[in-house]
Write an enzyme that holds these catalytic residues in place. Structure first.
Site, PDB file in Angstrom:
ATOM      1  N   SER A   1      40.231  46.642  37.309  1.00 47.46           N
ATOM      2  CA  SER A   1      39.885  45.307  37.772  1.00 47.46           C
ATOM      3  C   SER A   1      40.932  44.842  38.764  1.00 47.46           C
ATOM      4  O   SER A   1      42.137  44.933  38.494  1.00 47.46           O
ATOM      5  CB  SER A   1      39.808  44.338  36.589  1.00 47.46           C
ATOM      6  OG  SER A   1      39.484  43.033  37.035  1.00 47.46           O
TER       7      SER A   1
ATOM      8  N   HIS B   1      44.657  37.621  46.213  1.00 48.42           N
ATOM      9  CA  HIS B   1      44.751  36.340  46.904  1.00 48.42           C
ATOM     10  C   HIS B   1      45.832  36.476  47.976  1.00 48.42           C
ATOM     11  O   HIS B   1      46.957  36.879  47.683  1.00 48.42           O
ATOM     12  CB  HIS B   1      45.097  35.222  45.922  1.00 48.42           C
ATOM     13  CG  HIS B   1      44.069  35.025  44.855  1.00 48.42           C
ATOM     14  ND1 HIS B   1      42.831  34.470  45.108  1.00 48.42           N
ATOM     15  CD2 HIS B   1      44.086  35.340  43.524  1.00 48.42           C
ATOM     16  CE1 HIS B   1      42.135  34.413  43.987  1.00 48.42           C
ATOM     17  NE2 HIS B   1      42.867  34.942  43.008  1.00 48.42           N
TER      18      HIS B   1
ATOM     19  N   HIS C   1      37.684  40.953  45.464  1.00 49.24           N
ATOM     20  CA  HIS C   1      37.594  41.365  44.066  1.00 49.24           C
ATOM     21  C   HIS C   1      36.942  42.741  44.004  1.00 49.24           C
ATOM     22  O   HIS C   1      36.045  43.040  44.796  1.00 49.24           O
ATOM     23  CB  HIS C   1      36.745  40.361  43.278  1.00 49.24           C
ATOM     24  CG  HIS C   1      36.065  40.946  42.071  1.00 49.24           C
ATOM     25  ND1 HIS C   1      34.754  41.415  42.114  1.00 49.24           N
ATOM     26  CD2 HIS C   1      36.501  41.173  40.806  1.00 49.24           C
ATOM     27  CE1 HIS C   1      34.429  41.882  40.928  1.00 49.24           C
ATOM     28  NE2 HIS C   1      35.462  41.743  40.120  1.00 49.24           N
TER      29      HIS C   1
ATOM     30  N   ASN D   1      35.878  45.739  40.760  1.00 52.28           N
ATOM     31  CA  ASN D   1      35.921  46.133  39.356  1.00 52.28           C
ATOM     32  C   ASN D   1      34.920  47.250  39.136  1.00 52.28           C
ATOM     33  O   ASN D   1      33.790  47.184  39.631  1.00 52.28           O
ATOM     34  CB  ASN D   1      35.570  44.939  38.452  1.00 52.28           C
ATOM     35  CG  ASN D   1      35.264  45.343  37.021  1.00 52.28           C
ATOM     36  OD1 ASN D   1      34.155  45.763  36.702  1.00 52.28           O
ATOM     37  ND2 ASN D   1      36.255  45.215  36.174  1.00 52.28           N
ATOM     38  N   THR D   2      35.332  48.298  38.432  1.00 49.95           N
ATOM     39  CA  THR D   2      34.374  49.289  37.942  1.00 49.95           C
ATOM     40  C   THR D   2      34.761  49.658  36.517  1.00 49.95           C
ATOM     41  O   THR D   2      35.938  49.632  36.154  1.00 49.95           O
ATOM     42  CB  THR D   2      34.315  50.570  38.811  1.00 49.95           C
ATOM     43  OG1 THR D   2      35.624  51.159  38.894  1.00 49.95           O
ATOM     44  CG2 THR D   2      33.804  50.258  40.211  1.00 49.95           C
ATOM     45  N   ARG D   3      33.760  50.027  35.718  1.00 50.33           N
ATOM     46  CA  ARG D   3      34.031  50.245  34.298  1.00 50.33           C
ATOM     47  C   ARG D   3      32.962  51.142  33.676  1.00 50.33           C
ATOM     48  O   ARG D   3      31.850  51.263  34.187  1.00 50.33           O
ATOM     49  CB  ARG D   3      34.045  48.904  33.553  1.00 50.33           C
ATOM     50  CG  ARG D   3      32.736  48.138  33.712  1.00 50.33           C
ATOM     51  CD  ARG D   3      32.839  46.706  33.218  1.00 50.33           C
ATOM     52  NE  ARG D   3      31.605  45.968  33.449  1.00 50.33           N
ATOM     53  CZ  ARG D   3      31.323  45.310  34.575  1.00 50.33           C
ATOM     54  NH1 ARG D   3      32.209  45.308  35.570  1.00 50.33           N
ATOM     55  NH2 ARG D   3      30.187  44.663  34.705  1.00 50.33           N
TER      56      ARG D   3
ATOM     57  N   HIS E   1      30.326  45.102  54.418  1.00 50.02           N
ATOM     58  CA  HIS E   1      29.031  45.542  53.912  1.00 50.02           C
ATOM     59  C   HIS E   1      28.635  46.908  54.465  1.00 50.02           C
ATOM     60  O   HIS E   1      28.078  47.748  53.734  1.00 50.02           O
ATOM     61  CB  HIS E   1      27.962  44.501  54.248  1.00 50.02           C
ATOM     62  CG  HIS E   1      27.959  43.323  53.325  1.00 50.02           C
ATOM     63  ND1 HIS E   1      27.262  43.324  52.143  1.00 50.02           N
ATOM     64  CD2 HIS E   1      28.587  42.124  53.395  1.00 50.02           C
ATOM     65  CE1 HIS E   1      27.448  42.165  51.526  1.00 50.02           C
ATOM     66  NE2 HIS E   1      28.249  41.414  52.268  1.00 50.02           N
TER      67      HIS E   1
ATOM     68  N   HIS F   1      26.515  25.539  39.523  1.00 50.18           N
ATOM     69  CA  HIS F   1      26.885  24.120  39.564  1.00 50.18           C
ATOM     70  C   HIS F   1      27.368  23.681  40.937  1.00 50.18           C
ATOM     71  O   HIS F   1      27.481  22.488  41.212  1.00 50.18           O
ATOM     72  CB  HIS F   1      27.924  23.794  38.486  1.00 50.18           C
ATOM     73  CG  HIS F   1      29.268  24.402  38.698  1.00 50.18           C
ATOM     74  ND1 HIS F   1      29.626  25.624  38.170  1.00 50.18           N
ATOM     75  CD2 HIS F   1      30.352  23.965  39.384  1.00 50.18           C
ATOM     76  CE1 HIS F   1      30.869  25.897  38.502  1.00 50.18           C
ATOM     77  NE2 HIS F   1      31.338  24.914  39.248  1.00 50.18           N
TER      78      HIS F   1
ATOM     79  N   GLY G   1      39.994  40.158  22.328  1.00 48.72           N
ATOM     80  CA  GLY G   1      41.409  40.149  21.995  1.00 48.72           C
ATOM     81  C   GLY G   1      42.307  40.900  22.944  1.00 48.72           C
ATOM     82  O   GLY G   1      43.450  41.223  22.590  1.00 48.72           O
TER      83      GLY G   1
END
Length: 296
Positions: free
Chosen positions: A118, A122, A132, A134-136, A166, A196, A279
């Site tokens: 991850s 900034h 950003h 992330n791979t998992r 892109h 929102h 956790g």
């Protein structure tokens, strides 16, 4: 392929660690090569590496990872590149969430294993976009899947930068089928939307979750190419923009945009919610938050 998928887990975890090493080296290289423009007189930044540990409720080992964070560099104001490999038993809330997503047998046997990388960056200069990635891989006794992607988050958008980001991702995904880039781009547009605020948090990218085509090898290869696309998609943008002058108005726009980013990560991001619910080290989970932000 065994039920435990021991060999596949090891390969995935090793890949995420190698990708982490490559990115850390590239980012420290950007710090070293920044010789002109804002912040060039500062000392080049370096990553501080911390080992993270996770324990089960009974105190037994439940995995961990590496948290690598650079603060106050020439180019990066704050960047984290984390890798983890965790395992154990999912709590009731996580079981219910996964059962609702269609994960089979999770309530009867709630064991899990997960590994991933991850990254959130900034930047010092507002002309350089935040990013950003992330791979998992996730495993349970009755299912496995891959997920992740990357998205660009400029506060001052340059159309040519968006186009490069892109196009590079598309070039890496096209070998997996011409439909993959449009599919993952559309998924990112939906996933990184902030309801929102009635807007996206950035200019998009690619994203997938629950990726299980039935072929572990094919899905692992796709996941690897999502990772391989990251540096060639992002580094040229940093090199192009890091020397540009900026003033108070540009910095203010950056801080306001960071507030938008923080809202998304705290309210909607799946990885943040999962990490805190299971956790994992809170500092590692919340590494994505910007060092400074502003709300108006």
């Amino acid at each position: 392929m065994s039920e435990e998928m021991t060999a596949e887990k090891a390969r995935a975890a090793a890949w995420f660690r190698q990708l982490r090493d490559d990115i850390v080296a590239a980012f420290e290289g950007l710090e070293d090569s920044h010789a002109e423009g804002p912040f060039a007189e500062a000392e080049p930044g370096r990553f501080e590496v911390t080992t993270t540990k996770r324990t089960s409720e009974d105190g037994s080992d439940a995995g961990g990872g590496l948290m690598s964070v650079m603060r106050g560099g020439r180019v990066f104001e704050k960047v984290g590149v984390n890798v983890s490999e965790v395992f154990g038993v999912l709590g009731e809330a996580a079981q219910s969430s996964m059962a609702a997503r269609g994960v089979p047998g999770i309530e009867e046997d709630p064991r899990f294993w997960a590994s991933g990388i991850s990254l959130v960056a900034h930047m010092q200069n507002p002309h350089v976009p935040a990013v950003h990635m992330n791979t998992r891989m996730f495993w349970t006794p009755n299912a496995w899947w891959f997920g992740g992607g990357s998205d660009l988050n400029p506060c001052l958008e340059y159309e040519e930068d968006t186009g490069h980001f892109h196009a590079t991702q598309k070039a890496h995904l096209d070998p997996h089928g011409e439909g993959e880039y449009p599919r993952l781009k559309a998924w990112a547009d939906e996933y990184f939307y902030i309801p929102h605020r009635h807007r996206a948090r950035g200019v998009g990218g690619i994203f997938m979750d629950d990726q299980n085509s039935g072929s572990w090898e094919a899905d692992f290869a796709l996941t690897q190419d999502i990772g391989r696309a990251f540096l060639p998609a992002f580094v040229p943008l940093v090199e192009k923009r890091r020397g540009m002058d900026f003033g108070e108005a540009e910095k203010d726009a950056q801080l306001v945009h960071r507030g938008l980013y923080a809202e998304y990560n705290l309210v909607y991001d799946r990885g943040t919610k999962f990490g805190l619910a299971t956790g994992h080290d809170a500092n590692a989970v919340l590494m994505s938050l910007p060092p400074m932000a502003k709300w108006v």
